[in-house]
Scaffold this active site. Structure first.
Site, short mmCIF file in Angstrom:
data_model
loop_
_atom_site.label_atom_id
_atom_site.label_comp_id
_atom_site.label_asym_id
_atom_site.label_seq_id
_atom_site.Cartn_x
_atom_site.Cartn_y
_atom_site.Cartn_z
CE LYS A 94 -0.86 63.16 2.53
NZ LYS A 94 -0.15 62.11 3.30
CB SER A 176 -2.39 61.66 6.40
OG SER A 176 -1.14 61.53 5.74
CB THR A 197 5.08 59.81 8.82
OG1 THR A 197 5.12 61.05 8.10
CG2 THR A 197 6.09 59.85 9.95
N GLY A 199 2.15 54.63 7.93
CA GLY A 199 0.89 54.07 7.48
C GLY A 199 0.09 54.91 6.52
CB SER A 200 0.14 58.48 5.66
OG SER A 200 -0.16 58.90 6.96
#
Length: 445
Positions: A94, A176, A197, A199-200
């Site tokens: 990422k 994200s 943080t 759900g990402s």
């Protein structure tokens, strides 16, 4: 990708949509193909679907050194043997996870404001994978600033554009870590890392039909990972199988002297040794039913999954409610904590850069940059908002913040997960992915 993709007349690959790391490693060891072949094959696939064809915008940047690294690792394998299960395996990271600047990859959280910045070195999670022989094929697109700029569609970043679902035209890939999720769904690398943080990792993994693990805070270093929250951030694997996710977690977990929350963790186990089809026999799994939203579209499938767990020998305790359930549903403590910690964390990250972009020294400068470069960062009609930036910039580490941190731990951990595990003598708690993140965010360790 075709099940026997040919890079040359003599090179035959397994199905790179589905191939696991172990299968690829066996092929490399047997000389059926090389890491150079893998880099070329995955790069060709990215070329087909990332900006062309379906234009899914899953990858924000390709590593210009990937092929050179593959050549070196192939030569090393031939001369000395393999370093281990990740030797010569192409991965994606990422775009908030730092990698060596001299390699040619940027680390920007999807923002033009950090383009050209120079990180001090690899993030420790990246350094561990590099030492294990992994090849960083590139960086994945993400919701800019990990979805903490304002009300902007999931998967959009100024640099990377709009990441889209591989399953439905113009569909939401979630965020994200949207690019990592999509990349795994369509076979753009052997495995990937995301960050979470709230759900990402879990959400884009669910939406893209892959396996994501959000490790307990303190298990994996966050050093040189562009942050939202020192309380909640973590890095985790996003892969096509549980086996691959367990393997990556084994390599990235461990203490980091620069990340205080990792210092007290016990010795990291080999998670791959837990891959036992009989492991659920006699285990007690609890279902906090009141945390599942009314009308959850996957509830039927979730209940079928519980039947599968029962068939594997698990004892399902249903319901097994959190004592803090009702207060968790209305709590706003997480919002305050993240708002404050984002400003602190981003300013600290920028301060730690070896080289900063001109006139970018803090969050206030990023806000100004976006306003001065609206064509790149705030394009009409859906991507104009940076309200969270303004709220965070105005925030303070005051008594309300510290009370919110304390209350979050109480609701999520003391009166949440820990209390429920103890009350019902549970080994684990089970929820649908799309209900499993927001309510108990302060697990922490």
């Amino acid at each position: 990708m075709m099940s026997a993709h040919e890079v040359s007349d003599s090179v035959m690959f397994p199905d790179l949509y589905e191939a696991g790391i172990a299968e690829l490693q066996r092929g490399l060891d047997k000389g059926q193909f090389t890491s150079v072949d893998l880099v070329k094959a995955y790069s060709a696939r990215i070329e087909q679907v990332n900006l062309k064809g379906a234009a899914l915008h899953a990858v924000i940047e390709i590593n210009p050194q990937a092929l050179t690294q593959a050549v070196v690792l192939d030569a090393e394998r031939k001369a000395k043997g393999s370093r281990g299960p990740l030797h010569g395996i192409p991965l994606l990271l990422k775009d908030n996870i730092a990698t060596l600047h001299k390699e040619g990859l940027n680390t920007t959280a999807g923002s033009y404001a950090l383009l050209g910045s120079e990180v001090a070195g690899d993030a420790p999670v990246a350094a561990k994978l590099r030492e294990a022989g992994a090849i960083f094929l590139g960086k994945t697109n993400m919701s800019e600033w990990a979805n903490f700029r304002g009300k902007v569609p999931n998967g959009f970043s100024g640099r990377g554009g709009q990441t889209l679902s591989p399953y439905y035209p113009n569909g939401d890939a979630s965020g994200s870590s949207s690019g990592s999720g999509v990349a795994m769904a369509i076979g753009l690398a052997a495995a990937s890392l995301g960050s979470e943080t709230d759900g990402s990792i879990v959400s884009p993994s669910s939406k893209n039909n892959i396996v994501g693990i959000k490790p307990t805070i303190g298990l994996v270093s966050r050093t040189r990972v562009i942050p939202i929250s020192s309380t909640q951030d973590t890095v985790g694997p996003m892969c096509r199988s549980v086996a691959d996710a367990a393997l990556l977690l084994r390599f990235i977990a461990g203490k980091d002297d620069d990340d205080v929350v990792t210092r007290e963790q016990p010795e990291v186990p080999d998670y791959t040794k837990a891959l036992d089809k009989n492991a659920l026999k006699g285990k007690r799994l609890g279902v906090p039913r009141r945390l599942i939203r009314d009308g959850n579209p996957v509830q039927g499938e979730f209940d079928k999954a519980l039947d599968v767990l029962r068939s594997l020998g698990a004892d399902i305790v249903d319901p097994a409610e959190f004592p803090s359930t009702e207060e968790l549903k209305v709590s706003r403590h997480e919002s305050l904590v993240l708002t404050v910690e984002f400003k602190v964390g981003v300013n600290k990250h920028i301060e730690g850069l070896r080289k900063r972009p001109q006139n970018i020294n803090n969050l206030a400068d990023i806000i100004r940059f976006n306003n001065e470069h609206k064509d790149k960062e705030l394009p009409e009609p859906y991507w104009t908002d940076q309200s969270q930036f303004y709220t965070s910039e105005a925030s303070k580490e005051d008594e309300k913040y510290y009370e919110a941190v304390k209350k979050g731990y109480q609701l999520g951990r003391t009166d949440g997960i820990d209390a429920t595990l103890k009350k019902f003598a549970l080994d684990a708690i089970v929820l649908p992915s799309n209900d499993s993140t927001s309510y108990y965010f302060f697990r922490g360790g």
